[in-house]
Motif scaffolding. Structure first.
Motif, mmCIF file in Angstrom:
data_model
loop_
_atom_site.group_PDB
_atom_site.id
_atom_site.type_symbol
_atom_site.label_atom_id
_atom_site.label_comp_id
_atom_site.label_asym_id
_atom_site.label_seq_id
_atom_site.Cartn_x
_atom_site.Cartn_y
_atom_site.Cartn_z
ATOM 1 N N MET A 84 -5.087 -1.808 -10.024
ATOM 2 C CA MET A 84 -6.488 -1.288 -9.318
ATOM 3 C C MET A 84 -6.990 -2.701 -8.715
ATOM 4 S SD MET A 84 -7.146 1.778 -9.022
ATOM 5 C CE MET A 84 -5.715 2.049 -9.292
ATOM 6 N N ARG A 108 1.471 6.761 -6.925
ATOM 7 C CA ARG A 108 0.502 8.021 -7.193
ATOM 8 C C ARG A 108 1.205 9.227 -7.080
ATOM 9 N NH1 ARG A 108 -4.271 8.515 -4.039
ATOM 10 N NH2 ARG A 108 -4.919 9.900 -5.636
ATOM 11 N N CYS A 128 -5.903 -4.558 0.106
ATOM 12 C CA CYS A 128 -6.846 -4.083 1.084
ATOM 13 C C CYS A 128 -7.762 -5.055 1.792
ATOM 14 C CB CYS A 128 -7.811 -2.943 0.482
ATOM 15 S SG CYS A 128 -6.882 -1.675 -0.061
ATOM 16 N N VAL A 160 -4.287 -3.720 -6.029
ATOM 17 C CA VAL A 160 -4.251 -2.858 -4.519
ATOM 18 C C VAL A 160 -5.554 -3.523 -4.082
ATOM 19 C CG1 VAL A 160 -4.247 -0.790 -3.774
ATOM 20 C CG2 VAL A 160 -2.885 -1.106 -5.578
ATOM 21 N N LEU A 161 -6.516 -3.677 -4.511
ATOM 22 C CA LEU A 161 -7.982 -3.834 -3.970
ATOM 23 C C LEU A 161 -7.737 -5.303 -3.083
ATOM 24 C CD1 LEU A 161 -10.398 -2.705 -6.562
ATOM 25 C CD2 LEU A 161 -10.374 -1.878 -4.382
ATOM 26 N N ASN A 178 -8.693 2.209 3.232
ATOM 27 C CA ASN A 178 -7.863 2.198 2.201
ATOM 28 C C ASN A 178 -8.674 1.640 0.859
ATOM 29 O OD1 ASN A 178 -5.941 1.696 4.384
ATOM 30 N ND2 ASN A 178 -4.960 2.937 2.864
ATOM 31 N N VAL A 223 -9.510 3.333 -2.843
ATOM 32 C CA VAL A 223 -9.082 2.816 -3.946
ATOM 33 C C VAL A 223 -10.142 2.648 -4.818
ATOM 34 C CG1 VAL A 223 -8.068 0.737 -5.192
ATOM 35 C CG2 VAL A 223 -7.208 1.592 -2.890
ATOM 36 N N PHE A 250 1.942 1.731 -3.445
ATOM 37 C CA PHE A 250 0.970 2.340 -4.200
ATOM 38 C C PHE A 250 0.806 3.668 -4.042
ATOM 39 C CE2 PHE A 250 -3.590 3.155 -4.821
ATOM 40 C CZ PHE A 250 -3.881 2.998 -6.225
ATOM 41 N N LEU A 276 0.943 -1.376 0.124
ATOM 42 C CA LEU A 276 0.060 0.017 0.031
ATOM 43 C C LEU A 276 0.784 1.169 -0.033
ATOM 44 C CD1 LEU A 276 -2.893 -0.815 2.547
ATOM 45 C CD2 LEU A 276 -2.950 -0.603 -0.069
#
Length: 544
Positions: free
Chosen positions: A175, A164, A182, A178-179, A190, A194, A160, A157
């Motif tokens: 995406m 950004r 989480c 990263v999901l 978080n 996202v 990520f 995280l």
């Protein structure tokens, strides 16, 4: 048919494209025997096939051909070799190929990052990433997913966030990856952030992203949000339905899982082996024995899916949890494959729960003979022998653990409040609010004892006095995390904790009592499932 160089090559690459790797390798051997000219393109395809199949030895043979024919300066071919060794988890050979390459572009470095993360060398992967003069979205994705696979979700995280800040391009894989991080961390705040970015970038209609959102909400304890998002998806595939069904199962909502499965079949979506794993798990944790049998038989006879060990484990767990211990044991005896430690651990656990001592001894002995690698199996055995007063059995299990190099996994529970994660181990005294936590906990336990609560110290195997045993049980990691939640969150606010191991019997009872005394909804995610505590009772019905 008259075979020539071109027809052989087309046939081999066609087999690889269709996933028929063994057939491609067999045809390639025929190609060699016929004496046709071997090209860099053909070798690259064969190497990719070896990587997909994980056949390192055949990949090494192709590597020898590469050197023999002087193709070791071909970047595409050498990148394929590097990727093959990474997928076969031979990092030594991967490094050798990497070091010998005449030049290294971003694709090569991305492959190496992927490989380093698979033998678990994440520090080396991060160093390589930091030293790259050029990065693309694949570089970021490789490291983010690699960190996540090595249980370094927080670092993923953070990466990520750095991605950004630097203004790097993101894609669908970023995406969904990263999901998933989480989801594994139960990091709801978080995850929602996202999700907002997903909408901003216009990725919400992509199925991998949508499926990851369902999974994220389900694993963060928000099953209603998962259902709502699922209902709003314009297109759903088998992964979408499976994510919903697995989510229901983890929350103990067996009937809802079965209804979703029926709707899935009506929509014409064909379930796969993971779907059935989810539905069997749901039946197991809801005590739906007949439905479990029905779906197991449908999987085998209607959909012609050969059961995996995980399916058999779910069936044994389903029967044993419901108290059908003899039927469960007979099921194991009839299995066409040898049971693994996890399956026998599930059966043994239920034998202990239902206090079937004789069958527990039989299953326990078989479990020891399998030499399980997970400490949990040994702890179950040790606790069982302790409960029945067999101290020699306890000592023998502990000796086996030492002899086999098995170490007990430390229990850890974490709670996220206001975007900050607080992590606890059993007996932890490191938190900044340590004094407040133990004082609050002491008063809470006093209230509970006045209502008849007696701490369950049966799982404490250390040779200490009863008072010390009680102190050890009362300082379990989940109790500390819940107490912190009570201190730093507003009254009546929902508390959610995540534990890396299965919750113990005493902590389960403790949490139920807290939910009643403090008037809180408490959601606990352990290694097995979700527990929703409210007004003194749990959604699992005290059966987990």
């Amino acid at each position: 048919m008259l075979w020539n160089n071109l027809s052989y090559s087309k046939r081999i690459t066609s087999f690889i494209t269709q996933g028929q790797i063994r057939q491609a390798l067999f045809t390639f051997h025929q190609f060699q025997k016929a004496g046709f000219k071997i090209t860099e393109f053909l070798l690259s395809a064969i190497v990719r096939g070896c990587g997909r199949l994980g056949t390192k030895e055949e990949g090494k043979q192709v590597h020898c051909i590469v050197f023999k024919l002087g193709f070791d300066r071909d970047m595409i071919l050498m990148t394929s070799l590097l990727d093959m060794y990474c997928k076969c988890i031979d990092i030594k050979e991967a490094r050798r190929v990497y070091d010998e390459m005449p030049q290294r572009d971003v694709v090569v470095n991305n492959s190496m990052i992927f490989g380093l993360c698979r033998c678990h060398l994440t520090l080396d992967a991060m160093t390589l990433f930091d030293n790259m003069s050029e990065r693309d979205v694949g570089s970021w994705n490789s490291l983010i997913s690699g960190l996540a696979q090595n249980s370094e979700g927080r670092n993923a995280l953070f990466l990520f966030k750095k991605m950004r800040v630097e203004g790097a391009e993101v894609d669908v894989m970023t995406m969904s990856g990263v999901l998933s991080v989480c989801a594994d961390l139960a990091a709801l705040v978080n995850g929602k952030q996202v999700y907002g970015l997903v909408i901003k970038y216009g990725f919400e209609l992509y199925l991998p992203v949508g499926n990851a959102i369902i999974d994220m909400y389900a694993k963060c304890g928000c099953m209603e949000d998962a259902c709502q998002f699922f209902m709003n998806m314009p297109i759903k595939n088998v992964v979408s339905w499976t994510s919903l069904i697995v989510g229901y199962g983890k929350h103990g909502l067996g009937l809802e899982a079965l209804e979703a499965f029926d709707n899935m079949e009506r929509e014409g979506i064909v379930p796969n082996k993971i779907t059935f794993l989810g539905i069997l798990y749901a039946c197991s944790h809801a005590g739906l024995v007949q439905k479990g049998w029905m779906n197991f038989n449908a999987m085998v006879h209607k959909y012609s899916i050969t059961p995996m060990m995980e399916h058999y484990t779910c069936m044994v767990d389903l029967l044993a949890r419901a108290g059908h211990l003899t039927e469960a044991y007979n099921f194991v005896e009839r299995m066409p494959i040898k049971p693994e430690a996890k399956l026998l651990t599930a059966l043994f656990s239920s034998c202990c729960s239902h206090m079937n001592v004789e069958l527990a001894k039989t299953v326990g002995q078989r479990l020891i003979e399998l030499e399980p690698e997970e400490a949990g199996a040994y702890m179950l055995l040790s606790n069982f022998y302790g409960i029945i007063g067999d101290l020699e059995g306890v000592v023998n299990v502990r000796k086996l653990m030492s002899k086999r190099g098995i170490r007990k996994t430390k229990a850890c529970t974490w709670i996220e409040v206001d975007r900050k994660v607080h992590s606890f181990e059993s007996g932890d005294g490191s938190h900044i609010l340590n004094k407040e936590i133990y004082n609050y906990l002491k008063n809470l336990v006093k209230k509970m004892k006045n209502s008849g609560y007696v701490p369950n110290t049966s799982m404490v195997m250390q040779n200490v006095d009863d008072h010390t045993k009680e102190e050890m049980v009362l300082s379990h990691s989940e109790k500390l995390a819940i107490t912190l939640g009570l201190i730093i969150t507003p009254p009546r606010a929902r508390i959610m904790i995540v534990k890396n191991l299965r919750v113990c019997a005493d902590c389960h009872l403790f949490t139920a009592l807290v939910s009643k005394i403090e008037g809180r909804e408490i959601v606990a995610r352990d290694s097995s499932r979700f527990h929703h505590f409210n007004n003194g009772s749990c959604s699992c019905g005290d059966h987990w």
